[in-house]
Design a protein around this motif. Structure first.
Motif, PDB file in Angstrom:
ATOM      1  N   PHE A   1       0.837  -1.200   0.000  1.00  0.00           N
ATOM      2  CA  PHE A   1       0.000   0.000   0.000  1.00  0.00           C
ATOM      3  C   PHE A   1       0.871   1.250   0.000  1.00  0.00           C
ATOM      4  N   THR A   2       0.380   2.282  -0.637  1.00  0.00           N
ATOM      5  CA  THR A   2       1.005   3.594  -0.499  1.00  0.00           C
ATOM      6  C   THR A   2       0.075   4.481   0.307  1.00  0.00           C
ATOM      7  N   LEU A   3       0.601   5.031   1.400  1.00  0.00           N
ATOM      8  CA  LEU A   3      -0.194   5.924   2.248  1.00  0.00           C
ATOM      9  C   LEU A   3       0.259   7.355   2.003  1.00  0.00           C
ATOM     10  N   GLU A   4      -0.669   8.226   1.707  1.00  0.00           N
ATOM     11  CA  GLU A   4      -0.350   9.640   1.488  1.00  0.00           C
ATOM     12  C   GLU A   4      -0.783  10.398   2.742  1.00  0.00           C
ATOM     13  N   LEU A   5       0.223  10.891   3.476  1.00  0.00           N
ATOM     14  CA  LEU A   5      -0.020  11.437   4.817  1.00  0.00           C
ATOM     15  C   LEU A   5       0.071  12.959   4.847  1.00  0.00           C
ATOM     16  N   GLY A   6      -0.824  13.594   4.111  1.00  0.00           N
ATOM     17  CA  GLY A   6      -0.921  15.050   4.190  1.00  0.00           C
ATOM     18  C   GLY A   6       0.007  15.786   3.251  1.00  0.00           C
ATOM     19  N   ASP A   7       0.546  16.923   3.725  1.00  0.00           N
ATOM     20  CA  ASP A   7       1.325  17.844   2.893  1.00  0.00           C
ATOM     21  C   ASP A   7       2.804  17.500   2.889  1.00  0.00           C
ATOM     22  N   GLN A   8       3.467  17.809   1.804  1.00  0.00           N
ATOM     23  CA  GLN A   8       4.931  17.746   1.772  1.00  0.00           C
ATOM     24  C   GLN A   8       5.497  18.921   2.570  1.00  0.00           C
ATOM     25  N   GLU A   9       6.746  18.880   2.864  1.00  0.00           N
ATOM     26  CA  GLU A   9       7.473  19.952   3.582  1.00  0.00           C
ATOM     27  C   GLU A   9       6.821  20.286   4.927  1.00  0.00           C
ATOM     28  N   LEU A  10       6.166  19.310   5.522  1.00  0.00           N
ATOM     29  CA  LEU A  10       5.526  19.541   6.809  1.00  0.00           C
ATOM     30  C   LEU A  10       5.835  18.388   7.751  1.00  0.00           C
ATOM     31  N   LEU A  11       6.252  18.729   8.958  1.00  0.00           N
ATOM     32  CA  LEU A  11       6.524  17.726   9.972  1.00  0.00           C
ATOM     33  C   LEU A  11       5.678  18.087  11.174  1.00  0.00           C
ATOM     34  N   ASP A  12       4.935  17.109  11.682  1.00  0.00           N
ATOM     35  CA  ASP A  12       4.051  17.388  12.808  1.00  0.00           C
ATOM     36  C   ASP A  12       3.963  16.130  13.665  1.00  0.00           C
ATOM     37  N   MET A  13       4.570  16.194  14.855  1.00  0.00           N
ATOM     38  CA  MET A  13       4.655  15.007  15.703  1.00  0.00           C
ATOM     39  C   MET A  13       3.296  14.611  16.289  1.00  0.00           C
ATOM     40  N   THR A  14       2.418  15.564  16.506  1.00  0.00           N
ATOM     41  CA  THR A  14       1.096  15.248  17.051  1.00  0.00           C
ATOM     42  C   THR A  14       0.276  14.479  16.012  1.00  0.00           C
ATOM     43  N   GLN A  15       0.280  15.008  14.806  1.00  0.00           N
ATOM     44  CA  GLN A  15      -0.422  14.323  13.724  1.00  0.00           C
ATOM     45  C   GLN A  15       0.220  12.957  13.462  1.00  0.00           C
ATOM     46  N   ALA A  16       1.549  12.900  13.616  1.00  0.00           N
ATOM     47  CA  ALA A  16       2.262  11.641  13.378  1.00  0.00           C
ATOM     48  C   ALA A  16       1.818  10.574  14.366  1.00  0.00           C
ATOM     49  N   GLN A  17       1.502  11.008  15.578  1.00  0.00           N
ATOM     50  CA  GLN A  17       1.028  10.082  16.601  1.00  0.00           C
ATOM     51  C   GLN A  17      -0.290   9.441  16.128  1.00  0.00           C
ATOM     52  N   GLN A  18      -1.144  10.271  15.541  1.00  0.00           N
ATOM     53  CA  GLN A  18      -2.441   9.792  15.037  1.00  0.00           C
ATOM     54  C   GLN A  18      -2.239   8.867  13.827  1.00  0.00           C
ATOM     55  N   ASP A  19      -1.338   9.274  12.926  1.00  0.00           N
ATOM     56  CA  ASP A  19      -1.047   8.436  11.758  1.00  0.00           C
ATOM     57  C   ASP A  19      -0.509   7.073  12.203  1.00  0.00           C
ATOM     58  N   ALA A  20       0.383   7.107  13.207  1.00  0.00           N
ATOM     59  CA  ALA A  20       0.970   5.861  13.695  1.00  0.00           C
ATOM     60  C   ALA A  20      -0.114   4.980  14.310  1.00  0.00           C
ATOM     61  N   GLN A  21      -1.030   5.620  15.030  1.00  0.00           N
ATOM     62  CA  GLN A  21      -2.131   4.871  15.644  1.00  0.00           C
ATOM     63  C   GLN A  21      -2.917   4.098  14.586  1.00  0.00           C
ATOM     64  N   GLY A  22      -3.173   4.760  13.467  1.00  0.00           N
ATOM     65  CA  GLY A  22      -3.904   4.128  12.362  1.00  0.00           C
ATOM     66  C   GLY A  22      -3.154   2.941  11.785  1.00  0.00           C
ATOM     67  N   ILE A  23      -1.861   3.098  11.623  1.00  0.00           N
ATOM     68  CA  ILE A  23      -1.053   2.006  11.064  1.00  0.00           C
ATOM     69  C   ILE A  23      -0.986   0.844  12.047  1.00  0.00           C
ATOM     70  N   LEU A  24      -0.840   1.169  13.338  1.00  0.00           N
ATOM     71  CA  LEU A  24      -0.778   0.095  14.347  1.00  0.00           C
ATOM     72  C   LEU A  24      -2.088  -0.680  14.386  1.00  0.00           C
ATOM     73  N   ALA A  25      -3.215   0.019  14.234  1.00  0.00           N
ATOM     74  CA  ALA A  25      -4.508  -0.675  14.202  1.00  0.00           C
ATOM     75  C   ALA A  25      -4.568  -1.631  13.015  1.00  0.00           C
ATOM     76  N   PHE A  26      -4.067  -1.174  11.863  1.00  0.00           N
ATOM     77  CA  PHE A  26      -4.006  -2.052  10.695  1.00  0.00           C
ATOM     78  C   PHE A  26      -3.134  -3.277  10.986  1.00  0.00           C
ATOM     79  N   LEU A  27      -1.953  -3.034  11.577  1.00  0.00           N
ATOM     80  CA  LEU A  27      -1.037  -4.149  11.868  1.00  0.00           C
ATOM     81  C   LEU A  27      -1.641  -5.089  12.917  1.00  0.00           C
ATOM     82  N   SER A  28      -2.459  -4.526  13.789  1.00  0.00           N
ATOM     83  CA  SER A  28      -3.153  -5.340  14.780  1.00  0.00           C
ATOM     84  C   SER A  28      -4.145  -6.282  14.082  1.00  0.00           C
ATOM     85  N   GLN A  29      -4.923  -5.726  13.138  1.00  0.00           N
ATOM     86  CA  GLN A  29      -5.856  -6.567  12.354  1.00  0.00           C
ATOM     87  C   GLN A  29      -5.123  -7.723  11.678  1.00  0.00           C
TER      88      GLN A  29
END
Lengths: 365, 365, 365, 365
Positions: C237-265
């Motif tokens: 899969f290719t995941l497109e996680l928002g804007d380029q040239e942007l780093l956001d650790m809070t949003q990254a926490q949410q993105d990671a949560q989504g991926i972990l849920a997938f890996l849990s499934q």
């Protein structure tokens, strides 16, 4: 012989960029030392081949003076590709020319000297050198940081400030061999094996050679104004070794031979080597003129670097296939007589592109 | 209303580049004139939207003073793409910043004034302006030509030299609105609707505002040294209107409102318009500090432009996933207290990248 | 935990470029394995922050399946600056998109299977994987060499080919979060926490996800044509996680949560984690349309990524200050109804620039 | 004679980009027509000088067949500078090669022919040509628009589709003269005055020559499969005329002479002109091999374009001054015997850079 690696920067993904440094300790502590660097502009690679030839010579012929060789001096520039060529002339982020970012190493002379005017020459020189180095180190450690280009430049400058003689190996775009020489080192012209020389004044424009000699030239001038004679104790030169994007080991052998002869004159190389016999021409930097494209178009360069051109003679053929028949081919002529030292590298130019650099009012040395 | 087109350059394939020029003749010949340009840096587009709003206003409300509007002032920069963004800050051939190539329009004042010191103020001003324009024209017609950037800059400067007031509309990378104001125009701070101001000295660095006011400031200073008082008769400002690569017509309406209020104060716009009520802060340019990345890495900017930051507070989160666990996330802190005016546009930075510009020692006006 | 460093290229000045690789060995040998990489396009940095969050989780919660994390996967792209932004979408020398250079890993199936058709599924899968890896290695060792981009791509592909599941973390220019999912993995849509999905067919276009699943999908299809059922045993899969040239650790926490849920499934993460509750929309890749600028100009993007737009509604405001009054502001409208997924990053566009990508004919899942 | 100007794009600041088109109407309506374009890659300027020479000849010697000359065919590429060179090989926004964006002009042949199989050859050809043009026009008018590169390519392709013979004038980086010729036009090899030929198959890769001949070759093949013989009625060739960034009017005169001799053979030019006498070599495109740098470094190219090289002979000297003494100079050798056709333009290369293109298994014609 393995080079030491000097850290000069970090790429965005974290890689440390290093520069190889080769050091030879001279056999005679009284002999002057020399620092030679190459490739500060990314596309100007020939100096590296020259350094390789110098390395081979010096391994066979240990020098009297200390020799520091720094090839590949600007990994940021060398690694900056844009299309098939190396876009290594300026920082791609800021546009700053890599050879205009050295520190204008100014001490407040009246004040600094007030406590040291009684120092004998050798001590004064040593102390001044230490102060110049300390100044560079302070800048490098500023809590606000320094720019990418300053970090590179100051780090190299710190190393070069140790030496008595500094050679910065560059090339032109499409160029004959030529030399930038400070006016007070006019006698060096005959020691190099380079046919054309620009004599530069005591003005800081940001380049390595100026960064090295300006502080000392200012010291010498200031002392003179106070009635004390001190010859400028260091010398720095920029050597332009032909075309960018060109590497030629045979030509490098010849270039190295010329540099070794110079170092021999200066007592750094033990063997007695004579500079090449050749006609030499020099002029002041203010007589070095740039000819800019009065119009855009496709161009054929008609005068080979190193050739004389008379006022009114054609320099450039300009094609304009978007125009009507009579304007499709034009000749651009020299505004003044002189020696064409270099021309632009591309055959398609905007209005205003620097097409030729011409040495006017040159005198035979 | 159709713009006039001013030729400023030619592309390699022959295309002439032009800049649109809109001119309003004022109803009151005694009122001052204004010249407003936008987009000299290619990515800084917001000023064009502001000019569009000004155009609409001025069509409805004919001004008392002459108004010249020059949007899209640098087609070379605007058209220079590199990837998805506009690489319009410097000449892609030479690296020269487009806003550092204006002419340092110096006349030899003692000599020039020797024959004109008896002129009354108005005549002196008119004659001096003519001399400044003649100087620009001479440069543009040099037989050696001028560079691409000089042709653009001098051509715009010639037009701007006609005006009493010059506004150069820029933006930062990611920036709050701020103003560059010459020290002698300190009273202008309250006339603009911009919260942050940098006060600049009488030093020429190549920018449009300096190119306009330096020659007159020098004249005023020189006359003062000769015992004659002449207020600097022109004013020039650089307005930084938010982020680059951003166009917003609603915000542009507000920006235009602020400029119109300023022009109203200065008697160019007939309607009486008041500047916005807001806290305003100013500091000297020498207190405007750049914070450079001490290390390379990926960065999250933690302080929004326009916000206060205290010494030691985090400015930037830096990620280094190539390092071991404890070094993977670091915080970079402010070396001094101040107001964060702008930050860099990219999230991946080399060592030495200018991360933030911070106004220190600001005072509330 | 220190990453291993995988060599992927060499810069002109000699520096080896490496990519950090983090590996977790799963507690359950029967659990599937996952390979996650980020930042193959240089400006698309957010995936690195997500990987940092995953790293922190996995250190605390050791996984059942093997997990390989590869942040900063393309140092060549990340380090390629041009002006203030990262020019990391394509090789600056050749123009080749970094995510279009993976190997189309084709085996001559009829021939290859002729000797192996009696293999049980597990053995067939293992042997086929070995053959795919051998093919990559052969290419990397060709006496004619491989291109810069192929070396990087094949080296990463070799590592990814080991895994059962591959996630390639990208971003759009200015984009909402969306997913590229192969049609045969349609059920994965509900396992991710991403609102918009493009369903992609069995066609190789050069990207990592296709490079992983195409060889297995072809195998499955070919076996089906021979009457044998083998479910495609890998997913990418290719995941497109928002804007380029942007780093956001809070949003990254949410993105990671989504991926972990997938890996849990999928049984890789031990903890039971549920995907976020949200409306989800999907459409076929052939319904994903690009809207190109019919004219050049300055643009304001009017529809936020993730929003619905109806046919005929305005997408973009276009300013043309070089034209006469009535043409100075125009509205460009949507040619068809759909969901605006992303738009271009710059506000100054040439004729033909891809302004928006719009998901048409989407259905709610 | 003034060219017509064909609009092909718009720059961000609004400027329309045009391409000059010169048309000669032939004296003999039965004679074939020819379309010749140059400079689709921005740095490949020599074809323009050749077109200027052709223009001069054709003004003196009116042709029998229609002749369309299109110099400066890609203003977007020609005007794209990056440093001193022209970055004109790919779209700077997307990385797409300007010569890989032509339309794969496919008609659904079985269906399309089902109603037209009774047409006599001439009518079939005329109708098919109309259909190909209509297809291009439909694409150009799509409500979703086309990319910048497609607009340029399709506009040129529309013009070229009119002609019976198409010549696309390119250059290599540092290259000898060579020809791309479709296999069915093998007899053309002797008609050109070019020593080296690559024979290309009926595969569409996006280039102009393929865009012209593939649709007709497919038609011919399909008809053959239905038992009807139709010789491919058009021909298209790519001529590589030496080095990029080089303009030489003397050499252009010779290149033009060769093209005129070809046009004379084909009955377009009235005068009887013979191709130059020279040895000619040809091979299939699949035997044209690229040699990639196995390591990064500084390089000296040792084999001149147009020369034979034997397997194991040195191709490139590679310098690595960052390594220890024994690795500082290395020789890279040819993996197979052949003729070195071209080499890379820069002397500083990354790992993977395409150093040489070598024609293997060439046969003398």
């Amino acid at each position: 012989m393995q080079p030491q690696l000097l850290a000069v920067g970090e790429l965005a993904a974290g890689q440390t960029l290093t520069v190889p440094v080769y050091q030879f300790i001279g056999s005679d502590p009284a002999a002057p030392s020399v620092y030679i660097q190459a490739n500060v502009h990314g596309a100007e690679v020939q100096g590296n081949a020259v350094i390789l030839q110098l390395l081979r010579y010096l391994r066979q012929h240990p020098p009297k003076g200390d020799v520091t060789l720094v090839p590949l001096a600007n990994p940021l520039g060398i690694n900056q590709k844009s299309g098939e060529f190396t876009l290594g002339r300026f920082d791609p982020v800021t546009g700053e020319n890599w050879n205009r970012q050295y520190l204008d190493n100014q001490l407040p002379l009246p004040q600094w000297l007030s406590e040291r005017q009684h120092y004998p020459d050798a001590e004064l020189i040593a102390t001044y050198r230490q102060a110049l180095k300390a100044n560079l180190q302070t800048r490098l450690q500023s809590p606000w940081g320094v720019t990418t280009g300053q970090r590179l430049a100051y780090t190299l400058q710190l190393l070069a400030t140790e030496a008595d003689i500094v050679l910065d190996l560059h090339t032109g775009p499409k160029s004959c061999r030529h030399l930038y020489c400070p006016e007070y080192q006019r006698h060096a012209i005959a020691e190099f094996s380079i046919p054309f020389t620009l004599l530069i004044p005591n003005l800081f424009g940001g380049a390595m050679d100026e960064a090295i000699f300006c502080p000392w030239w200012r010291l010498s001038d200031y002392l003179a104004s106070q009635g004390r004679q001190l010859e400028v104790p260091v010398a720095a030169f920029t050597l332009e070794l032909g075309d960018q994007e060109l590497l030629d080991m045979t030509q490098a052998q010849q270039d190295a031979q010329g540099i070794l002869a110079f170092l021999s004159q200066r007592g750094i190389v033990a063997e007695s080597l004579a500079p090449a016999v050749m006609p030499r021409y020099a002029t002041k930097l203010s007589n070095y003129r740039k000819f800019h494209a009065p119009q855009a178009g496709l161009v054929q360069y008609l005068v080979a670097p190193g050739s004389q051109v008379k006022q009114g003679e054609p320099l450039v053929r300009l094609l304009r296939l978007d125009l009507s028949e009579d304007a499709q081919e034009q000749l651009l002529t020299a505004p003044e007589s002189g020696i064409a030292i270099l021309h632009f590298a591309s055959a398609a130019v905007q209005q205003g592109t620097e097409l030729y650099k011409i040495m006017t009012r040159a005198t035979k040395i």
